[in-house]
Design a protein around this motif. Structure first.
Motif, mmCIF file in Angstrom:
data_model
loop_
_atom_site.group_PDB
_atom_site.id
_atom_site.type_symbol
_atom_site.label_atom_id
_atom_site.label_comp_id
_atom_site.label_asym_id
_atom_site.label_seq_id
_atom_site.Cartn_x
_atom_site.Cartn_y
_atom_site.Cartn_z
ATOM 1 N N ILE A 95 0.841 -1.204 0.000
ATOM 2 C CA ILE A 95 0.000 0.000 0.000
ATOM 3 C C ILE A 95 0.873 1.249 0.000
ATOM 4 N N TRP A 96 1.945 1.250 0.789
ATOM 5 C CA TRP A 96 2.892 2.375 0.762
ATOM 6 C C TRP A 96 3.458 2.557 -0.646
ATOM 7 N N LEU A 97 3.917 1.450 -1.212
ATOM 8 C CA LEU A 97 4.538 1.489 -2.535
ATOM 9 C C LEU A 97 3.560 2.020 -3.577
ATOM 10 N N HIS A 98 2.323 1.562 -3.497
ATOM 11 C CA HIS A 98 1.322 1.935 -4.489
ATOM 12 C C HIS A 98 0.935 3.400 -4.400
ATOM 13 N N ILE A 99 0.684 3.889 -3.175
ATOM 14 C CA ILE A 99 0.210 5.271 -3.039
ATOM 15 C C ILE A 99 1.296 6.275 -3.422
ATOM 16 N N VAL A 100 2.565 5.881 -3.323
ATOM 17 C CA VAL A 100 3.651 6.749 -3.786
ATOM 18 C C VAL A 100 3.806 6.630 -5.300
ATOM 19 N N TRP A 101 3.697 5.409 -5.817
ATOM 20 C CA TRP A 101 3.892 5.189 -7.252
ATOM 21 C C TRP A 101 2.850 5.902 -8.110
ATOM 22 N N ILE A 102 1.637 6.110 -7.597
ATOM 23 C CA ILE A 102 0.622 6.766 -8.429
ATOM 24 C C ILE A 102 0.992 8.218 -8.732
ATOM 25 N N HIS A 103 2.001 8.761 -8.052
ATOM 26 C CA HIS A 103 2.507 10.097 -8.364
ATOM 27 C C HIS A 103 3.763 10.025 -9.241
ATOM 28 N N SER A 104 4.154 8.839 -9.619
ATOM 29 C CA SER A 104 5.436 8.621 -10.273
ATOM 30 C C SER A 104 5.355 8.741 -11.794
ATOM 31 N N PRO A 105 6.324 9.422 -12.432
ATOM 32 C CA PRO A 105 6.307 9.601 -13.884
ATOM 33 C C PRO A 105 6.965 8.443 -14.635
ATOM 34 N N ASP A 149 -3.780 3.817 -11.118
ATOM 35 C CA ASP A 149 -2.369 3.802 -11.496
ATOM 36 C C ASP A 149 -1.889 5.234 -11.688
ATOM 37 N N ASN A 150 -0.634 5.411 -12.077
ATOM 38 C CA ASN A 150 -0.060 6.752 -12.185
ATOM 39 C C ASN A 150 -0.716 7.590 -13.283
ATOM 40 N N ARG A 151 -1.200 6.973 -14.340
ATOM 41 C CA ARG A 151 -1.860 7.721 -15.408
ATOM 42 C C ARG A 151 -3.243 8.199 -14.965
ATOM 43 N N PHE A 152 -3.964 7.369 -14.239
ATOM 44 C CA PHE A 152 -5.284 7.740 -13.731
ATOM 45 C C PHE A 152 -5.153 8.882 -12.730
ATOM 46 N N HIS A 153 -4.203 8.773 -11.809
ATOM 47 C CA HIS A 153 -4.069 9.795 -10.766
ATOM 48 C C HIS A 153 -3.467 11.084 -11.320
ATOM 49 N N ARG A 154 -2.663 10.995 -12.369
ATOM 50 C CA ARG A 154 -2.081 12.212 -12.936
ATOM 51 C C ARG A 154 -3.173 13.172 -13.411
ATOM 52 N N LEU A 155 -4.286 12.630 -13.902
ATOM 53 C CA LEU A 155 -5.384 13.497 -14.337
ATOM 54 C C LEU A 155 -5.921 14.310 -13.157
ATOM 55 N N HIS A 156 -5.847 13.748 -11.956
ATOM 56 C CA HIS A 156 -6.301 14.471 -10.766
ATOM 57 C C HIS A 156 -5.441 15.706 -10.527
ATOM 58 N N ASN A 207 -11.067 11.807 -10.098
ATOM 59 C CA ASN A 207 -10.118 10.761 -9.690
ATOM 60 C C ASN A 207 -9.565 10.963 -8.278
ATOM 61 N N PHE A 208 -10.453 10.904 -7.302
ATOM 62 C CA PHE A 208 -10.072 11.113 -5.906
ATOM 63 C C PHE A 208 -9.510 9.859 -5.241
ATOM 64 N N GLY A 209 -9.830 8.693 -5.742
ATOM 65 C CA GLY A 209 -9.373 7.461 -5.112
ATOM 66 C C GLY A 209 -7.871 7.287 -5.218
ATOM 67 N N ALA A 210 -7.293 6.541 -4.252
ATOM 68 C CA ALA A 210 -5.854 6.292 -4.264
ATOM 69 C C ALA A 210 -5.532 4.829 -4.538
ATOM 70 N N PHE A 211 -6.485 3.936 -4.296
ATOM 71 C CA PHE A 211 -6.227 2.511 -4.515
ATOM 72 C C PHE A 211 -7.111 1.926 -5.605
#
Length: 279
Positions: A172-182, A196-203, A214-218
């Motif tokens: 969970i730590w790895l995932h929530i940080v990775w969604i901000h990763s380029p 994923d990082n593409r979904f969260h980037r739109l946020h 796209n408010f969700g993190a998981f």
């Protein structure tokens, strides 16, 4: 264990966990980057985590001590690991996924609340122009906001994850940080269920059509259910940041950005525009 010992132990485990996450994802970003590879762009983020981890540890230890003093126990129990034991090793996976999806329900609404009522503080997180594993920092006040809106309600839910607990915490730590990763790597079709990082980037996008999406993190489930989902098109990789104000460059700017970004609107004299990341 007394309060101070609990806080120190929590901070120590937090540092170890985050260091592992940052090292793994930063290395992956350099191997699979879609954006900036400069180590210097991550200095502000590192400074933030040095402060945030012990602050969060103190708050978590305080909450645990309060619950113990009040004799308060979880109000809701999720299906335990033993409930799925009949399917063998998959039991741990199912228990972890169920717990993470329920957990993300509370994160989703806490996140929407921040956008609606606490935007000037949450805007610090959205001001970041060079998103990466390390640069996912927030305003200092968000440690308390997160405690009240997210940690308190989820602490009243218990989930027995069996042998999956250590893996779940790290994943969970790895995932929530990775969604901000380029990184170029993403979930592809699995994005229908998982962020994923593409979904969260739109946020974090500068484009108005992506605002308050796209408010969700998981999981993308809650965004889909409550009408806030926006899935990226094939080549969507928008510029991020705030259109009229720069990201914090020092401690003073980090602390006072909410005041400068009064009521969620950039000062009239600001004319800064973030540059798009290269693909």
């Amino acid at each position: 264990m007394d309060f101070l010992a609990a806080a120190i132990d929590t901070a120590r485990s937090g540092y170890i966990g985050w260091i592992l996450v940052f090292v793994i994802l930063t290395a992956f970003e350099f191997l699979n980057a879609r954006g900036d590879r400069r180590l210097g762009s991550r200095v502000n983020g590192l400074a933030y985590w040095v402060v945030f981890i012990p602050l969060s540890a103190v708050l978590l230890a305080g909450l645990a001590s309060l619950w113990q003093a009040l004799g308060l126990r979880p109000l809701l129990s999720l299906p335990a690991f033993q409930s799925f034991a009949w399917i063998g090793p998959l039991a741990a996976v199912i228990a972890v996924l169920a717990a993470a999806i329920v957990n993300d329900f509370f994160f989703y609404w806490a996140h929407r609340f921040q956008h609606r009522f606490l935007w000037r503080y949450h805007a610090v997180h959205h001001s970041i122009r060079e998103m990466n594993a390390v640069n996912s920092y927030h305003h200092a006040s968000e440690a308390i906001v997160s405690l009240l809106l997210y940690t308190v309600p989820t602490s009243l839910i218990v989930a027995d994850l069996g042998p999956g607990l250590p893996f779940a915490s790290f994943a969970i730590w790895l995932h929530i940080v990775w969604i901000h990763s380029p990184t170029r790597a993403n979930f592809g079709p699995l994005r229908a269920l998982f962020v994923d990082n593409r979904f969260h980037r739109l946020h974090h996008s500068l484009e108005e059509r992506h605002f308050d999406r796209n408010f969700g993190a998981f999981t993308t489930l809650w965004d889909r259910l409550f009408g806030t989902a926006c899935f990226p098109a094939r080549d969507d990789w928008p510029a991020v940041g705030l259109a009229g104000i720069d990201e914090p460059r020092n401690v003073r700017e980090w602390i006072d950005l909410p005041a400068r970004y009064a009521n969620g609107e950039a000062p009239a004299e600001a004319a800064l525009q973030p540059a798009a990341e290269t693909g």
